[in-house]
Design an enzyme around this catalytic site. Structure first.
Site, PDB file in Angstrom:
ATOM      1  N   LYS A 179     -23.906  35.335  -0.319  1.00  0.00           N
ATOM      2  CA  LYS A 179     -23.488  34.144   0.428  1.00  0.00           C
ATOM      3  C   LYS A 179     -21.998  33.891   0.228  1.00  0.00           C
ATOM      4  O   LYS A 179     -21.289  33.505   1.157  1.00  0.00           O
ATOM      5  CB  LYS A 179     -24.308  32.920  -0.024  1.00  0.00           C
ATOM      6  CG  LYS A 179     -25.773  33.042   0.359  1.00  0.00           C
ATOM      7  CD  LYS A 179     -26.689  32.087  -0.409  1.00  0.00           C
ATOM      8  CE  LYS A 179     -28.141  32.547  -0.284  1.00  0.00           C
ATOM      9  NZ  LYS A 179     -29.056  31.879  -1.215  1.00  0.00           N
TER      10      LYS A 179
ATOM     11  N   HIS B 265     -39.526  40.756  -8.438  1.00  0.00           N
ATOM     12  CA  HIS B 265     -38.210  40.093  -8.420  1.00  0.00           C
ATOM     13  C   HIS B 265     -37.518  40.044  -9.766  1.00  0.00           C
ATOM     14  O   HIS B 265     -36.453  39.435  -9.881  1.00  0.00           O
ATOM     15  CB  HIS B 265     -38.345  38.646  -7.925  1.00  0.00           C
ATOM     16  CG  HIS B 265     -38.704  38.528  -6.493  1.00  0.00           C
ATOM     17  ND1 HIS B 265     -37.752  38.439  -5.501  1.00  0.00           N
ATOM     18  CD2 HIS B 265     -39.893  38.495  -5.872  1.00  0.00           C
ATOM     19  CE1 HIS B 265     -38.360  38.336  -4.334  1.00  0.00           C
ATOM     20  NE2 HIS B 265     -39.669  38.381  -4.532  1.00  0.00           N
TER      21      HIS B 265
ATOM     22  N   THR C 232     -28.526  36.661  -4.723  1.00  0.00           N
ATOM     23  CA  THR C 232     -28.279  36.464  -3.290  1.00  0.00           C
ATOM     24  C   THR C 232     -27.092  35.518  -3.077  1.00  0.00           C
ATOM     25  O   THR C 232     -26.434  35.566  -2.047  1.00  0.00           O
ATOM     26  CB  THR C 232     -29.525  35.893  -2.584  1.00  0.00           C
ATOM     27  OG1 THR C 232     -30.066  34.835  -3.389  1.00  0.00           O
ATOM     28  CG2 THR C 232     -30.580  36.953  -2.380  1.00  0.00           C
TER      29      THR C 232
ATOM     30  N   LYS D 286     -27.858  35.068 -17.138  1.00  0.00           N
ATOM     31  CA  LYS D 286     -26.826  34.871 -16.103  1.00  0.00           C
ATOM     32  C   LYS D 286     -25.457  34.554 -16.723  1.00  0.00           C
ATOM     33  O   LYS D 286     -24.442  34.575 -16.060  1.00  0.00           O
ATOM     34  CB  LYS D 286     -27.250  33.775 -15.129  1.00  0.00           C
ATOM     35  CG  LYS D 286     -28.515  34.141 -14.321  1.00  0.00           C
ATOM     36  CD  LYS D 286     -28.929  33.006 -13.397  1.00  0.00           C
ATOM     37  CE  LYS D 286     -30.297  33.215 -12.764  1.00  0.00           C
ATOM     38  NZ  LYS D 286     -30.295  34.110 -11.593  1.00  0.00           N
TER      39      LYS D 286
ATOM     40  N   LYS E  77     -25.783  28.766  -9.743  1.00  0.00           N
ATOM     41  CA  LYS E  77     -27.075  29.458  -9.789  1.00  0.00           C
ATOM     42  C   LYS E  77     -27.892  28.778 -10.874  1.00  0.00           C
ATOM     43  O   LYS E  77     -27.370  27.942 -11.605  1.00  0.00           O
ATOM     44  CB  LYS E  77     -26.887  30.942 -10.115  1.00  0.00           C
ATOM     45  CG  LYS E  77     -26.000  31.183 -11.351  1.00  0.00           C
ATOM     46  CD  LYS E  77     -25.759  32.658 -11.603  1.00  0.00           C
ATOM     47  CE  LYS E  77     -24.710  33.272 -10.708  1.00  0.00           C
ATOM     48  NZ  LYS E  77     -25.214  34.321  -9.848  1.00  0.00           N
ATOM     49  N   ARG E  78     -29.175  29.145 -10.974  1.00  0.00           N
ATOM     50  CA  ARG E  78     -29.969  28.586 -12.059  1.00  0.00           C
ATOM     51  C   ARG E  78     -29.334  28.901 -13.415  1.00  0.00           C
ATOM     52  O   ARG E  78     -28.665  29.920 -13.574  1.00  0.00           O
ATOM     53  CB  ARG E  78     -31.391  29.150 -12.004  1.00  0.00           C
ATOM     54  CG  ARG E  78     -32.221  28.540 -10.915  1.00  0.00           C
ATOM     55  CD  ARG E  78     -32.348  27.042 -11.089  1.00  0.00           C
ATOM     56  NE  ARG E  78     -33.144  26.732 -12.263  1.00  0.00           N
ATOM     57  CZ  ARG E  78     -34.436  26.432 -12.238  1.00  0.00           C
ATOM     58  NH1 ARG E  78     -35.080  26.375 -11.084  1.00  0.00           N
ATOM     59  NH2 ARG E  78     -35.083  26.158 -13.353  1.00  0.00           N
TER      60      ARG E  78
HETATM   61  C1  T68 Z   1     -34.866  35.987  -8.388  1.00  0.00           C
HETATM   62  N1  T68 Z   1     -36.024  35.546  -9.128  1.00  0.00           N
HETATM   63  C2  T68 Z   1     -34.084  37.029  -9.147  1.00  0.00           C
HETATM   64  N2  T68 Z   1     -37.543  33.926  -9.772  1.00  0.00           N
HETATM   65  O1  T68 Z   1     -33.718  36.531 -10.403  1.00  0.00           O
HETATM   66  C3  T68 Z   1     -32.831  37.338  -8.330  1.00  0.00           C
HETATM   67  N3  T68 Z   1     -39.641  33.294 -11.444  1.00  0.00           N
HETATM   68  O2  T68 Z   1     -32.105  38.369  -8.928  1.00  0.00           O
HETATM   69  C4  T68 Z   1     -33.237  37.755  -6.915  1.00  0.00           C
HETATM   70  O3  T68 Z   1     -32.102  37.880  -6.108  1.00  0.00           O
HETATM   71  C5  T68 Z   1     -34.154  36.725  -6.291  1.00  0.00           C
HETATM   72  O4  T68 Z   1     -35.269  36.491  -7.127  1.00  0.00           O
HETATM   73  C6  T68 Z   1     -34.662  37.141  -4.935  1.00  0.00           C
HETATM   74  O5  T68 Z   1     -35.199  38.420  -4.991  1.00  0.00           O
HETATM   75  C7  T68 Z   1     -36.416  34.265  -9.067  1.00  0.00           C
HETATM   76  O6  T68 Z   1     -35.820  33.468  -8.382  1.00  0.00           O
HETATM   77  C8  T68 Z   1     -38.084  32.697  -9.757  1.00  0.00           C
HETATM   78  O7  T68 Z   1     -37.578  31.755  -9.200  1.00  0.00           O
HETATM   79  C9  T68 Z   1     -39.336  32.485 -10.466  1.00  0.00           C
HETATM   80  C10 T68 Z   1     -40.138  31.438 -10.139  1.00  0.00           C
HETATM   81  C11 T68 Z   1     -41.313  31.286 -10.822  1.00  0.00           C
HETATM   82  C12 T68 Z   1     -41.654  32.130 -11.818  1.00  0.00           C
HETATM   83  C13 T68 Z   1     -40.798  33.133 -12.125  1.00  0.00           C
END
Ligand code: T68
Length: 824
Positions: A665, A360, A661, A559, A553-554
């Site tokens: 949305k 991811h 994502t 970002k 978003k986070r």
């Molecule tokens: C996200 N990753 C990607 N990671 O950033 C995003 N990481 O581009 C993508 O759309 C999404 O995954 C789904 O594929 C994350 O959300 C984490 O949350 C995470 C959690 C723990 C450790 C590392």
């Protein structure tokens, strides 16, 4: 032909709400609090669900379809009540029944805590996938952890983020079932001994360990309108009760206490990091805990009605959601060899045919590596297995490449070994121990193949594939935006609910004036709904006629929320210096949680709030721009926000956002993307057409080229672009805080005067001008009402590809090969 819908007994539901209020609380409806009414209604819905759940499980037991185990540290499910009644096709019946009892369904829905057992995209994707799996009729288990405290609740105090524990289980969870009968033991620590079994085989055994009891809680995952109910099984840890006394008797009191402590800590809290790994011991314990319990369960379930475990992979597949569940590879090996006496080769055959891995992120700080000594101490038998997997793999590398012209075998080992530099590299274990590796958008998969995992791709190209992410339209349109959902259904029928590609039919209305007006009227109503929320929560009055420009978003440097707020500052300057210049009003909406220890991210939140304070209260601005930071961004308020967005800010540094994502949305809800060519934005623009999106900035190629050459010097831009200089100077001249030094760290991130190669690692200043220009194009486009309506409508009409139903179909066809379960 009238379509079949699921039966739902409204009168029974009503009676059961009344009955539940009485038996749960000894109250009448008039006496019950909204929370009590919610509980009573949720238990009544659960009754209806359980029938479908049992039917599904019975059909599955008879038909014996292959099952996917979606293993994930995170499931960001969001509230269940509304979603459950939607998927039961009972929303209207429940709403009416509640009305007859004088209860507003929305008030009731707001009583439910928002289960936040995830950080962001990765956890929410897992939740969308479960929804799609049930809707498509495939058998699946989500396997995860029942954290007592999920993602923290965010409070904004004096502009700063303050983290508050999320006690989501405070009032219990009416939808869950505790399944004590399926509890498993999970062992930690100790040492490995060798022995010879009756057949003369050398066997291994873990001894002197600590043990905790893993107790599963099952949550139903309801398919839309098909009666299929799958299970999200989340594990809680409990001490093994009887052990305490035994060991006390044996004088091993210390160990008994340690075991009890371990059990009480294990599932206490979700690590609140997104795209970042903290590398804490407890995290590795959490990983092994839920994986061991899940793997044991999957194998035992299979053995209940099969006798040849060598064919396990014909009935089960493990999808590892990033590297966090990767110990599953070694745990399956362990179970097969130690509990079922498999040979190494037989166990390896089954394991690699069972496991699959999704990547991811390419962010370096998210790559999971564990120190060997920690790993070995905590999981001695698992380590032994990983060590052997590594030995054999390194051997394979040597056999393949030794003697090949121009190939440096040592370099290959360095880049691919699972154990290297005293570290266990989890991604490498996941790639080697499975048969499928996928990225989450086309561009991301390409970057994995060509750059990040190049050596693996060259050695085993057959494992690599792309699965562009998707989202469930049931939650993010049908539930989140009832007005638009109804409009779409009136125009093209309700087939889109389970087949989003049908949205394409809306294209016929793109130039239809009446349809355009209706579409924008709905957007306006949703903006009014959000404006009301903002007034209630922020005390800020925003104009629903202004452009709602949204970045939720986070919070992460890549970002680039900082780019957004710098642009807002520039706009502010522009309006101050040219008060009579024509400017279309804009409301900039932010929502973001920062990991608790991520200082730059937290300071960015403070900056956004400080800028908001200055701008929103400046009479010279006269409301032309407003800035709003929505506190505690989470699934439930996201649904309101997406429905109300005009502009979807997707402005990550190209190459850094694996997919995204939220972009999908917002597109679904008719927002126009303002973004870089990153992640799934590339595919979004491809679907909707370049003329219906606003693209700016460096390409991923260009970014990677700069990175290869040691970055660029942002000072050149600072010195040559007066707009940039002015905005940056304002960070440190007291405009936004009495303490001039407060925002200095952000200034320094952009202009590192000591080490320019460390400056502006996310190319904010490099993309600044191009971003301003894109913002201007947006404002111009919005003023052409017809053009904007057409663009917005075409975004909704072009989102067919981005359903998680499509993603799941691709996984099923190309990787998992599941069979559908048929219900009578
Ligand atoms: C996200 N990753 C990607 N990671 O950033 C995003 N990481 O581009 C993508 O759309 C999404 O995954 C789904 O594929 C994350 O959300 C984490 O949350 C995470 C959690 C723990 C450790 C590392």
């Amino acid at each position: 032909m009238k379509k079949k819908t699921l039966p739902f007994d409204k009168d029974l539901f009503k009676r059961s709400v009344l009955y539940n209020v009485k038996t749960l609380y000894r109250k009448t409806m008039e006496e019950a609090t909204p929370q009590e009414m919610y509980q009573a209604a949720a238990y009544a819905i659960k009754d209806a669900i359980v029938d479908h759940w049992m039917t599904t499980q019975k059909a599955a037991a008879e038909q014996d379809p292959k099952i996917v185990y979606y293993m994930s540290m995170e499931f960001l499910m969001g509230r269940a009540f509304g979603n459950n009644i939607i998927n039961l096709q009972a929303y209207k019946a429940v709403k009416d029944a509640l009305e007859e009892l004088d209860i507003d369904v929305n008030v009731l829905e707001d009583q439910e805590p928002d289960p936040a057992l995830g950080n962001g995209g990765l956890g929410r994707l897992a939740a969308c996938f479960l929804d799609s799996l049930s809707t498509l009729g495939y058998m699946a288990y989500g396997c995860g952890i029942r954290y007592k405290y999920g993602m923290f609740r965010q409070k904004i105090q004096d502009g700063y983020q303050v983290e508050v524990p999320d006690a989501w289980l405070e009032n219990g969870n009416p939808f869950e079932l505790r399944r004590n009968e399926y509890a498993k033991e999970v062992k930690f620590g100790g040492y490995v001994t060798m022995y010879t079994d009756d057949m003369g085989r050398t066997m291994f055994k873990q001894e002197g360990y600590q043990v905790v009891k893993a107790v599963p809680y099952d949550l139903p995952v309801i398919g839309y309108g098909n009666g299929v109910v799958n299970t999200l099984r989340i594990w809680d840890a409990e001490p093994i009760q009887c052990f305490q006394l035994d060991s006390f008797d044996k004088g091993d009191y210390q160990k008994a206490v340690e075991q009890e402590n371990l059990a009480s800590q294990l599932c206490e809290v979700l690590y609140p990091n997104d795209n970042h790994i903290a590398g804490k011991e407890l995290r590795l314990k959490q990983q092994y805990f839920f994986i061991s319990a899940s793997v044991q369960t999957a194998v035992q379930k299979y053995m209940q009605n099969h006798d040849d475990l060598r064919k396990f992979y014909e009935k089960a597949v493990f999808q590892l959601n990033d590297t966090h569940p990767t110990v599953a590879v070694a745990e399956l090996m362990r179970v097969l060899m130690d509990d079922y006496q498999f040979s190494w080769d037989d166990a390896w055959d089954v394991t690699t045919k069972t496991c699959c891995y999704t990547n991811h992120t390419i962010m370096a700080e998210a790559l999971e590596k564990w120190p060997v000594d920690l790993f070995q101490r905590l999981l001695p038998r698992i380590y032994q297995i990983v060590d052997e997997i590594n030995r054999r793999f390194v051997d394979q590398i040597m056999r393949k490449y030794t003697g090949s012209a121009g190939i440096d075998v040592q370099a290959k080992i360095r880049s691919m070994a699972i154990l290297y530099d005293n570290q266990v590299k989890m991604a490498h274990l996941a790639i080697v121990g499975g048969h499928s590796v996928n990225g989450v958008a086309k561009l991301h998969t390409e970057i994995l193949e060509k750059r990040e995992l190049k050596d693996f791709y060259e050695m085993m190209p057959e494992k690599f594939n792309n699965k562009t992410n998707g989202i469930t339209q049931r939650r993010f349109l049908l539930h989140a935006n009832p007005l638009l959902a109804e409009w779409v259904t009136n125009k093209i029928g309700d087939g889109w609910i389970t087949d989003l590609s049908q949205m394409d039919k809306l294209k016929a209305f793109a130039n239809d004036k009446k349809a355009q007006n209706e579409f924008m009227e709905i957007k306006f109503k949703n903006k009014e709904r959000l404006a009301k929320y903002i007034l209630e929560h922020n005390g800020v009055k925003v104009d629903p006629k202004s452009i709602f420009d949204v970045q939720v978003k986070r919070l992460h440097e890549y970002k680039r929320q900082l780019l957004n707020i710098l642009q807002v500052i520039h706009k502010y300057n522009d309006i101050k210096t040219h008060p009579s210049k024509d400017f279309y009003p804009k409301t900039y909406i932010f929502g973001a949680k920062a990991a608790a220890g991520y200082l730059t991210a937290k300071l960015t939140i403070k900056l956004i709030n400080s800028v908001a304070d200055v701008i929103n209260n400046d009479p010279d601005i006269g409301g032309k721009i407003k800035v709003v930071f929505i506190e505690d961004y989470r699934v439930s308020n996201a649904e309101l926000i997406f429905a109300a967005a005009d502009v979807s800010e997707q402005i990550s540094t190209a190459s850094k956002e694996a997919s995204g994502t939220g972009n999908m949305k917002m597109m679904l809800n008719g927002a126009v993307t303002l973004g870089t060519l990153d992640g799934a934005n590339v595919e979004i623009v491809n679907e909707v057409g370049e003329e219906n999106a606003f693209i700016f900035g460096l390409t991923s190629q260009e970014v990677m080229e700069y990175e290869k050459n040691g970055g660029y010097n942002p000072m050149d831009i600072y010195n040559s672009d007066p707009n940039v200089k002015k905005v940056l100077d304002m960070l440190v001249d007291g405009t936004f805080s009495e303490d001039k030094e407060l925002f200095r760290p952000l200034y320094n991130c952009l202009l590192n005067t000591i080490n320019s190669s460390k400056a502006d690692q996310y190319f904010i200043l490099k993309d600044f001008e191009s971003y301003l220009e894109a913002q201007k194009r947006i404002s111009d486009a919005y003023q052409d009402k017809k053009r904007w309506a057409k663009m917005a409508l075409l975004n909704t009409a072009s989102c067919g590809k981005f359903s998680s139903d499509r993603t799941i179909k691709e996984y099923v066809d190309e990787v998992w090969h599941l069979d559908k379960v048929e219900l009578q």
